[in-house]
Design a protein around this motif. Sequence first.
Motif, mmCIF file in Angstrom:
data_model
loop_
_atom_site.group_PDB
_atom_site.id
_atom_site.type_symbol
_atom_site.label_atom_id
_atom_site.label_comp_id
_atom_site.label_asym_id
_atom_site.label_seq_id
_atom_site.Cartn_x
_atom_site.Cartn_y
_atom_site.Cartn_z
ATOM 1 N N ILE A 196 0.868 -1.182 0.000
ATOM 2 C CA ILE A 196 0.000 0.000 0.000
ATOM 3 C C ILE A 196 0.894 1.218 0.000
ATOM 4 N N SER A 197 0.724 2.066 -0.992
ATOM 5 C CA SER A 197 1.448 3.337 -1.013
ATOM 6 C C SER A 197 0.534 4.404 -0.426
ATOM 7 N N PHE A 198 1.063 5.097 0.563
ATOM 8 C CA PHE A 198 0.291 6.114 1.266
ATOM 9 C C PHE A 198 0.781 7.511 0.910
ATOM 10 N N ASP A 199 -0.160 8.428 0.823
ATOM 11 C CA ASP A 199 0.148 9.841 0.957
ATOM 12 C C ASP A 199 0.465 10.082 2.430
ATOM 13 N N ASN A 200 1.309 11.052 2.735
ATOM 14 C CA ASN A 200 1.673 11.301 4.132
ATOM 15 C C ASN A 200 0.881 12.450 4.751
ATOM 16 N N PHE A 201 0.988 13.636 4.157
ATOM 17 C CA PHE A 201 0.413 14.842 4.754
ATOM 18 C C PHE A 201 -1.071 14.967 4.414
ATOM 19 N N GLY A 202 -1.891 14.815 5.448
ATOM 20 C CA GLY A 202 -3.342 14.815 5.270
ATOM 21 C C GLY A 202 -3.931 13.438 5.441
ATOM 22 N N ILE A 232 4.225 -1.314 3.448
ATOM 23 C CA ILE A 232 3.694 0.051 3.491
ATOM 24 C C ILE A 232 4.766 1.019 2.993
ATOM 25 N N THR A 233 4.377 1.892 2.088
ATOM 26 C CA THR A 233 5.303 2.843 1.490
ATOM 27 C C THR A 233 4.674 4.231 1.475
ATOM 28 N N LEU A 234 5.488 5.225 1.190
ATOM 29 C CA LEU A 234 5.010 6.595 1.054
ATOM 30 C C LEU A 234 5.315 7.125 -0.344
ATOM 31 N N ILE A 235 4.378 7.867 -0.902
ATOM 32 C CA ILE A 235 4.621 8.722 -2.071
ATOM 33 C C ILE A 235 4.186 10.107 -1.629
ATOM 34 N N THR A 236 5.147 10.984 -1.402
ATOM 35 C CA THR A 236 4.833 12.226 -0.704
ATOM 36 C C THR A 236 5.348 13.462 -1.428
ATOM 37 N N ASN A 237 4.535 14.510 -1.409
ATOM 38 C CA ASN A 237 4.857 15.774 -2.059
ATOM 39 C C ASN A 237 5.735 16.647 -1.164
ATOM 40 N N THR A 238 6.943 16.196 -0.893
ATOM 41 C CA THR A 238 7.826 17.002 -0.070
ATOM 42 C C THR A 238 9.279 16.649 -0.355
ATOM 43 N N ASP A 239 10.181 17.259 0.420
ATOM 44 C CA ASP A 239 11.617 17.038 0.270
ATOM 45 C C ASP A 239 12.084 15.893 1.159
ATOM 46 N N ASP A 240 13.250 15.359 0.832
ATOM 47 C CA ASP A 240 13.814 14.257 1.618
ATOM 48 C C ASP A 240 14.018 14.651 3.077
ATOM 49 N N ASP A 241 14.547 15.832 3.319
ATOM 50 C CA ASP A 241 14.828 16.254 4.700
ATOM 51 C C ASP A 241 13.547 16.397 5.514
ATOM 52 N N ILE A 242 12.504 16.940 4.906
ATOM 53 C CA ILE A 242 11.251 17.141 5.623
ATOM 54 C C ILE A 242 10.603 15.800 5.963
ATOM 55 N N PRO A 285 0.970 13.491 13.684
ATOM 56 C CA PRO A 285 0.054 12.564 13.014
ATOM 57 C C PRO A 285 -1.329 12.559 13.644
ATOM 58 N N PHE A 286 -2.299 12.056 12.906
ATOM 59 C CA PHE A 286 -3.611 11.793 13.470
ATOM 60 C C PHE A 286 -3.475 10.724 14.559
ATOM 61 N N PRO A 287 -4.362 10.740 15.552
ATOM 62 C CA PRO A 287 -4.237 9.801 16.671
ATOM 63 C C PRO A 287 -4.230 8.328 16.274
ATOM 64 N N ASP A 288 -4.900 7.981 15.158
ATOM 65 C CA ASP A 288 -4.990 6.575 14.762
ATOM 66 C C ASP A 288 -3.844 6.108 13.873
ATOM 67 N N SER A 289 -3.010 7.022 13.389
ATOM 68 C CA SER A 289 -2.051 6.678 12.334
ATOM 69 C C SER A 289 -1.043 5.617 12.758
ATOM 70 N N HIS A 290 -0.407 5.806 13.899
ATOM 71 C CA HIS A 290 0.659 4.900 14.334
ATOM 72 C C HIS A 290 0.169 3.460 14.441
ATOM 73 N N ASP A 291 -0.865 3.240 15.221
ATOM 74 C CA ASP A 291 -1.342 1.874 15.458
ATOM 75 C C ASP A 291 -1.922 1.251 14.196
ATOM 76 N N ALA A 292 -2.637 2.044 13.396
ATOM 77 C CA ALA A 292 -3.229 1.514 12.167
ATOM 78 C C ALA A 292 -2.153 1.073 11.181
ATOM 79 N N LEU A 293 -1.094 1.858 11.041
ATOM 80 C CA LEU A 293 -0.014 1.497 10.120
ATOM 81 C C LEU A 293 0.702 0.233 10.577
#
Length: 228
Positions: free
Chosen positions: A7-13, A115-125, A98-106
């Motif tokens: 599952i590829s996740f968006d991160n922010f939002g 689980i992977t991320l595809i995110t609209n940001t920089d590596d450092d962020i 993060p949202f309260p459910d994010s850690h345990d759900a992931l």
Amino acid sequence: MAAPKAISFDNFGTIIDWEGEIQKFFQGFLAKKGAAHIAPKTIQQRWEAIQFDYIQEQYRPYFQVLQDTMGLTCREFGLSFTNQDCEEFAAGMGQWQPFPDSHDALLEIKKYTKITLITNTDDDIIRESVKQTGVEFDDIVTAEMAGAYKPSHKGFLLSQQRLGLTEKDILHAGFGFKYDVVPATELGYETCWVNRQGESRPLDVWETFMVGDLKTLAKIIKLMAIEG
């Protein structure tokens, strides 16, 4: 329907409370500027629209995008601002919570699939952001790596390449309909719209699943894994 191989996740939002954290920043900023008549949600939503258009013009580092679009938004609302204000906005992103459910759900989802991320940001962020969630991802693709921001397909295709999987093996999950559901659908992914804000459907495009939080998605993935 079997559980996806990844599952590829968006991160922010989706994982990080993007809208809430931005509104919190603007609440403090507006109070400092004596502009309490402007609702933080109003300026956050307008910033979001400005940012969406801005990232499609050309690739710029996201730290710069945050600074530039903060300035553009302030000008539109007639608000005075300094370079330091813009830098503070950009510098805070890696610390957004993060949202309260994010850690345990992931962690639950990770029992059944990658689980992977595809995110609209920089590596450092994203490096700092992942620390806030406290979950280790199997892979992360940033806009900096892809040289483009979603809804461009480049990040999705790079993620497939790095995972050694095709779009048929991956479910893409994100809160941003235009950022995530639309491009993933165009590429042939199964999708999950993580509609945390209860938004109306903005376009005549349909996701495979819609959930209000990641806890619900975790239950779906567990069921798919058991029945698959």
